[in-house]
Design an enzyme around this catalytic site. Structure first.
Site, mmCIF file in Angstrom:
data_model
loop_
_atom_site.group_PDB
_atom_site.id
_atom_site.type_symbol
_atom_site.label_atom_id
_atom_site.label_comp_id
_atom_site.label_asym_id
_atom_site.label_seq_id
_atom_site.Cartn_x
_atom_site.Cartn_y
_atom_site.Cartn_z
ATOM 1 C CE LYS A 206 -3.408 2.037 2.658
ATOM 2 N NZ LYS A 206 -4.718 1.743 4.068
ATOM 3 C CD GLU A 212 9.984 -6.069 6.966
ATOM 4 O OE1 GLU A 212 8.983 -4.921 6.269
ATOM 5 O OE2 GLU A 212 9.515 -5.737 8.106
ATOM 6 N N GLY A 267 -4.385 -2.181 5.470
ATOM 7 C CA GLY A 267 -4.164 -3.778 4.669
ATOM 8 C C GLY A 267 -4.624 -5.103 5.317
ATOM 9 N NE ARG A 268 -6.356 -4.088 11.503
ATOM 10 C CZ ARG A 268 -5.837 -2.936 11.175
ATOM 11 N NH1 ARG A 268 -4.657 -2.750 10.641
ATOM 12 N NH2 ARG A 268 -6.250 -2.122 12.123
ATOM 13 C CD GLU A 353 -1.850 -5.022 11.490
ATOM 14 O OE1 GLU A 353 -0.683 -5.976 11.622
ATOM 15 O OE2 GLU A 353 -2.180 -4.543 10.659
ATOM 16 C CG HIS A 384 -2.334 -35.848 17.624
ATOM 17 N ND1 HIS A 384 -2.379 -37.122 18.199
ATOM 18 C CD2 HIS A 384 -3.682 -35.706 16.355
ATOM 19 C CE1 HIS A 384 -3.829 -37.915 17.152
ATOM 20 N NE2 HIS A 384 -4.302 -36.971 16.708
HETATM 21 C C1 G6Q Z 1 -2.123 -4.363 8.280
HETATM 22 C C2 G6Q Z 1 -1.024 -3.922 8.798
HETATM 23 C C3 G6Q Z 1 0.036 -3.703 7.843
HETATM 24 C C4 G6Q Z 1 0.889 -3.723 6.639
HETATM 25 C C5 G6Q Z 1 1.836 -4.299 6.142
HETATM 26 C C6 G6Q Z 1 2.173 -3.922 4.631
HETATM 27 O O1 G6Q Z 1 -3.777 -3.427 8.507
HETATM 28 O O2 G6Q Z 1 -1.213 -1.888 7.960
HETATM 29 O O3 G6Q Z 1 0.182 -5.441 8.085
HETATM 30 O O4 G6Q Z 1 -0.179 -4.561 5.587
HETATM 31 O O5 G6Q Z 1 3.240 -3.176 6.704
HETATM 32 O O6 G6Q Z 1 2.684 -2.792 4.099
HETATM 33 P P1 G6Q Z 1 2.118 -2.504 3.011
HETATM 34 O O7 G6Q Z 1 1.251 -2.277 2.124
HETATM 35 O O8 G6Q Z 1 2.466 -0.567 2.992
HETATM 36 O O9 G6Q Z 1 3.791 -2.566 2.175
#
Ligand code: G6Q
Length: 550
Positions: A206, A212, A267-268, A353, A384
């Site tokens: 986003k 990463e 994001g989530r 989150e 298990h």
């Molecule tokens: C979700 C969070 C988080 C986010 C990641 C990736 O609600 O904000 O999990 O999705 O940190 O972020 P970007 O999509 O900006 O790389």
């Protein structure tokens, strides 16, 4: 609104808790043959049985009163109308617009967002169809065989979970891969399975600045260029999903290959948006739209069903009953379908989150516990491993057991009846957690052994199960795009409902941002191997130890 714990509705629940805390579900079932009838809800083929909970009719009544007091109906309307309820980021939380299949206008800042949503959907359709049909070709003229989604958190967990869950609906010619971890192992192991000539990378971020994801994206681009030898070919092999179009283009992705996201998609909550591109490519656009249909069905139910008949609301209220009154801090998601193995991780992010917060919407520290620690594992594997603690541990963990009636998989000669065994275990677990095993049952069971060896009587206590351990049972016809969409949206609304009652903002994530910020301070110390004196002694010494030994 007054602090929720100070309301008469909260106090009524506290008093009721004192009356009910020692009741055993075994007795509640014995005294009411209609307990299941009164404590289950259905939404088409989705059955939500909440009868194996430590609740009575009175509990439900008091919990509903609490939801009303918190203004849930009003907040539900505000969510759906596009109001900027994520006030710390000044954003709406409009994932429901992404699956608004009736196309009813939803406005943000006076602008209807539906044309934007529909435009992105048509772009997703075009790209997914071109890739699936082979119209889209790699730089050497070959069809795309591998799609690699590079993203993390909300830009990874949804598509990765869904592609696993719906593998039987997936193309046999296309393999989806998901790279999230910055540990080089993740990308390396994926690239080993891919050919640059037939791989499409989807850089899903986003912000297009997550360390990463960007690191993996740059490394993937280097890997690709090494073989393709021409930057021009990036356009056949890299697409981006981002709300930062400029950054995606600066990375080298062609403008027409950038799929957009808006700030009102968290994001989530983004698997319904172009973040679901890998899903649409793998299972096809019609199936992707079925996921949206399922979400839409849950939305309609949530917005219109009376609170006492509302599945996400009842899920949320039962959760609150345990977290805030029984003081049970954890919650397990136990899918009895191997394809849903990633569902606990997905819901862990969605829930923890969203509701792992101690500051209320009134900017003050909340007075009650908020989100639970969510964890889980596919059944029967978990049985298990950790179910021992579920049955006899000193901490009680309410569980959601989730299972389709029919499996998408049948072995060629299915005389061993795998699915019936899975179902038998599901039922057995929910039943035994609830009913337990009394001392007399154990003594009876051990009668002959004790007769032969009276000292074995000492072991009776080890085999006692207190029972009274709560669970919900969720059943649905089969794991299909639509049923999965519905399941996920139901959990989203459960989380929203709890956030409203706890008076927190479920849509920001300052804890995630903090992690991103700190990593950026530490990295230069490691890169330059500079002696660190900036932090506390533990942090400095860890940095210096790594620097001295690498
Ligand atoms: C979700 C969070 C988080 C986010 C990641 C990736 O609600 O904000 O999990 O999705 O940190 O972020 P970007 O999509 O900006 O790389």
């Amino acid at each position: 609104m007054a602090e929720i714990t100070k309301t008469a509705e909260w106090r009524a629940l506290e008093n009721h808790f004192k009356d009910i805390k020692n009741s055993h579900m075994r007795d509640l079932f014995m005294s009411d043959p209609e307990r299941f009838d009164k404590n289950h809800l259905q939404l088409n083929d989705f059955l939500f049985d909440f009868s194996k909970n430590r609740i009575t009719d009175e509990t439900k009544k008091l919990l509903i009163a609490l939801a009303e007091k918190a203004g849930l109906q009003d907040w539900r309307g505000r969510l759906f109308s596009g109001e900027k309820i994520n006030f710390t980021e000044n954003r709406a939380a409009l994932h429901i617009a992404l699956r608004n299949r009736a196309n009813k206008p939803i406005k943000v800042d006076g602008e209807d967002v539906m044309p934007l949503v529909n435009h992105e959907l048509s772009k997703i359709r075009k790209l997914s169809e071109e890739i699936r049909s082979g119209v889209w070709k790699g730089f050497s003229g070959k069809k795309i065989k591998s799609i690699v989604n590079i993203g993390i958190g909300g830009s990874d967990l949804g598509p990765s979970m869904v592609c696993d869950a719906l593998r039987p609906f997936g193309s046999e010619d296309i393999s989806p891969y998901f790279v999230s971890n910055v540990d080089a192992a993740d990308l390396s192991q994926t690239l080993e399975k891919c050919d640059p000539e037939t791989t499409l990378f989807i850089v899903a971020s986003k912000t297009f600045s997550t360390q990463e994801t960007m690191t993996n994206a740059f490394s993937a681009r280097d890997w690709f260029i090494k073989k393709a030898k021409n930057n021009e070919f990036i356009k056949n092999h890299f697409v981006a999903i981002s709300s930062n179009e400029k950054a995606a283009e600066d990375f080298g992705i062609h403008a027409e290959n950038v799929f957009v996201l808006w700030d009102w998609v968290g994001g989530r909550y983004s698997m319904w948006s172009s973040i679901g591109l890998s899903i649409a490519i793998f299972i096809g656009m019609e199936n992707f739209e079925q996921i949206l249909e399922g979400g839409y069905e849950a939305d309609n139910h949530f917005i219109s069903a009376p609170l006492e008949e509302n599945i996400p609301v009842m899920m949320a209220l039962i959760g609150i009953w345990y977290i805030n009154f029984f003081n049970f801090s954890t919650f397990a998601v136990l899918p009895y379908d191997h394809c849903l193995a990633k569902l606990p991780s997905y819901l862990q992010q969605a829930d923890m989150e969203s509701n792992g917060k101690f500051i209320g919407r009134d900017n003050k520290k909340v007075c009650q516990k908020t989100g639970p620690i969510l964890w889980g594992e596919a059944g029967t594997n978990g049985q298990h491993a950790f179910y021992q603690l579920l049955h006899q541990g000193t901490q009680i963990t309410p569980c959601d057991f989730i299972m389709p009636l029919h499996s998408n998989y049948k072995l060629a000669d299915d005389k061993n009846d795998h699915h019936k065994i899975l179902q038998a275990n599901f039922i057995a677990q929910t039943q035994s957690l609830m009913i337990g095993k009394s001392i007399s049952d154990v003594e009876n069971e051990m009668k002959n052994e004790i007769m032969d060896n009276p000292s074995l009587k000492n072991l009776v206590s080890h085999r006692i199960f207190e029972g009274n351990r709560p669970s919900n049972s969720i059943l649905f016809e089969s794991l299909s795009p639509k049923s999965l969409g519905r399941l996920i949206a139901i959990y989203e609304h459960k989380i929203f409902t709890q956030g409203i009652i706890w008076n927190i903002n479920s849509f920001d994530q300052w804890g995630v941002e903090y992690g991103k910020q700190i990593a950026k301070l530490v990295l230069p110390k490691l890169e330059s191997k500079q002696h660190s004196e900036t932090f506390d002694s533990s942090t400095n010494n860890l940095i210096n130890y790594i620097n001295n030994n690498t």
